[in-house]
Design an enzyme around this catalytic site. Structure first.
Site, PDB file in Angstrom:
ATOM      1  N   GLU A   1       0.806  -1.223   0.000  1.00 32.84           N
ATOM      2  CA  GLU A   1       0.000   0.000   0.000  1.00 32.84           C
ATOM      3  C   GLU A   1       0.840   1.275   0.000  1.00 32.84           C
ATOM      4  OE1 GLU A   1      -3.102  -0.033   2.945  1.00 32.84           O
ATOM      5  OE2 GLU A   1      -3.510  -2.146   2.671  1.00 32.84           O
TER       6      GLU A   1
ATOM      7  N   GLU B   1      -5.297  -8.705   1.079  1.00 35.30           N
ATOM      8  CA  GLU B   1      -5.948  -8.347   2.344  1.00 35.30           C
ATOM      9  C   GLU B   1      -7.408  -8.046   2.078  1.00 35.30           C
ATOM     10  OE1 GLU B   1      -4.422  -4.974   4.539  1.00 35.30           O
ATOM     11  OE2 GLU B   1      -2.358  -5.678   4.298  1.00 35.30           O
TER      12      GLU B   1
HETATM   13  O1  IFM Z   1      -4.042  -2.862   9.278  1.00 35.50           O
HETATM   14  C1  IFM Z   1      -4.006  -2.402   7.970  1.00 35.50           C
HETATM   15  C2  IFM Z   1      -2.855  -3.026   7.212  1.00 35.50           C
HETATM   16  O2  IFM Z   1      -1.648  -2.792   7.835  1.00 35.50           O
HETATM   17  C3  IFM Z   1      -2.788  -2.451   5.829  1.00 35.50           C
HETATM   18  N1  IFM Z   1      -4.061  -2.566   5.159  1.00 35.50           N
HETATM   19  C4  IFM Z   1      -5.222  -2.099   5.866  1.00 35.50           C
HETATM   20  C5  IFM Z   1      -5.284  -2.719   7.236  1.00 35.50           C
HETATM   21  C6  IFM Z   1      -6.536  -2.234   7.983  1.00 35.50           C
HETATM   22  O3  IFM Z   1      -6.485  -0.853   8.151  1.00 35.50           O
END
Ligand code: IFM
Length: 460
Positions: free
Chosen positions: A166, A363
């Site tokens: 990200e 994710e």
């Molecule tokens: O916890 C975070 C993660 O580190 C990166 N993606 C989003 C998640 C939730 O905010």
């Protein structure tokens, strides 16, 4: 109604975590400070004054957590490596830091779990931030060195790699809005960070390929979102395209097409010296071929025009003060993020049409107001519904021809949720903050049963 195992597309299923959010042990075995250690020490930066000092104490509870992964029956575990454990000051290699990842990787392999290693999930060594951080081109060189050290050490056992997690958050939340480490509020530095993160990805990809050879799977993990207008008003609809450029195309166009989007460049031109920043050959490096694009998806992005009655809202990115980010429709998770599994389908089909690249959901998951019973157990039907809905849309996209390789739940353990501290819980396993005891929530049993019921398992 929950998804049947038979409806899951053939893919790798797993769970994801990141180093700073779970490891704790921030001052042991020669680890240096990261930007999140420094940021968390400033009162007001993190809710409740929480820090990652303890995390989930994963560093000291590694074998228990590995057993938990084996109990879950996941095919793969996505974790990140803490750069300041391995190169505490950005230069000197710390063998005790590498030894921790040896234990992690060997423990996974012993249990038949495939490791997916992310090189950078936001814990930049503080020494490198002091020298300019991601706003400095020198950090790209340091990242390439770090990538080589880690790949040479673990590459005989780890075949799946991501360069960055990200980068939108690193660049904009870190250097523009300042709500993430290093807490800078300077659009010019955010724009520089964007370019240097992209370049670090490209150069890191080259290093990984060089060390690991053609069989390794190398990718970048981004957090794109379908962008939606907050209303049908023409002014709100009109700003969607630029917001899409800032959130999505500014990452994918350079990586997959070797160009920056024109609309984003035009918005940034007045804010930064782009001619000095974007040097000849950079875009060729950034566009180094990757094997898979990792997608972290939680919610669509809702935007509107400031002038259309949204005066108080925060801008959606540098150079777009007239474009504001707004809340989406209910229902929302505890983060206030609108829950919309169809957004995942829209995103995947759009990226597939635009870039034709294999993708993995690296994710997705939900923070909900978990209420443990007297035995500490959590009956998180809201989280099950969230994961179920997103798996359904993942399966629908696969049925419609999108090349989807993996699905990782965020996250294994309740952990340090950045500026929100420990108050927002995404885990399918609860961590009792007093005792550090791990207590699987109902969602963990649900995911475990779903994975166990598959008749087709991934190979290789
Ligand atoms: O916890 C975070 C993660 O580190 C990166 N993606 C989003 C998640 C939730 O905010």
């Amino acid at each position: 109604m929950t998804i049947e195992a038979a409806a899951l597309p053939p893919a790798i299923y797993g769970v994801a975590t990141s180093s700073y959010q779970i490891e704790g042990a921030t001052d042991v075995d020669g680890r240096g400070d990261s930007i999140w250690d420094t940021f968390g020490r400033v009162p007001g930066n993190v809710v409740g004054g929480d820090t990652g000092e303890t995390g989930c104490d994963h560093y000291h509870r590694l074998s228990e957590d590995l057993d938990l992964l084996a109990w879950l029956g996941v095919d793969s575990y996505r974790f990140s490596i803490a750069w300041p454990r391995v190169l505490p000051d950005g230069e000197r290699v710390e063998s005790r830091g590498l030894a921790f990842y040896d234990r992690l990787v060997d423990g996974l392999l012993d249990r038949g779990i495939r490791p997916l290693a992310t090189l950078y999930h936001w814990d930049l060594p503080q020494a490198l931030e002091t020298a300019g951080g991601w706003a400095s081109r020198e950090t790209v060189e340091r990242f390439a060195t770090y990538a080589r050290v880690v790949a040479e050490h673990l590459g005989d056992r780890v075949g799946d790699w991501s360069t960055l997690n990200e980068p939108w958050c690193s660049a904009f939340l870190g250097y523009d809005v300042g709500v993430h480490a290093p807490g800078v509020r300077d659009p010019a530095r955010a724009i520089a960070a964007t370019h240097h993160l992209l370049l670090a990805h490209g150069r890191g990809t080259r290093v990984l390929r060089d060390v690991l050879g053609p069989d390794a799977s190398i990718g970048l993990v981004i957090n794109p979102a379908p962008v939606r207008p907050a209303s049908d008003a023409a002014e709100d609809v009109e700003v969607v395209a630029l917001a899409d450029g800032m959130r999505n195309r500014v990452w994918t166009d350079p990586v997959f097409r070797g160009v920056y989007p024109d609309d984003v460049l035009a918005a940034w031109e007045p804010l930064a010296d782009l001619a000095a920043l974007h040097r000849d050959g950079d875009l060729d490096e950034i566009a180094a071929p990757v094997d898979v694009l990792g997608i972290n998806y939680y919610t669509p992005l809702y935007v509107g025009a400031r002038a259309a009655g949204h005066e108080g809202a925060s801008p959606a990115g540098p150079g777009q003060d007239h474009v504001v980010e707004l809340s989406g429709p209910p229902p929302a998770s505890a983060m206030g993020w609108s829950i919309d599994p169809t957004g995942l389908y829209d995103l995947l089909t759009r990226l597939d049409a635009d870039y034709d690249v294999p993708m993995a959901i690296t994710e997705t998951g939900g923070a909900f107001p978990d209420a443990p019973d007297e035995d500490g157990r959590v009956d998180d039907t809201d989280r099950i519904a969230y994961l179920d809905g997103h798996l359904e849309e993942f399966a629908r996209a696969a049925r419609d021809g999108v090349d989807l390789r993996a699905f990782y739940v965020w996250t294994l353990l309740d952990n340090f949720e950045w500026a929100e501290g420990y108050r927002r819980t995404f885990g399918i396993v609860r961590v009792d903050r007093d005792t550090m005891r791990r207590i699987p929530k109902r969602s963990a049993y649900w995911y475990r049963d779903l994975l166990a019921a598959r008749t087709v398992r991934p190979t290789g």
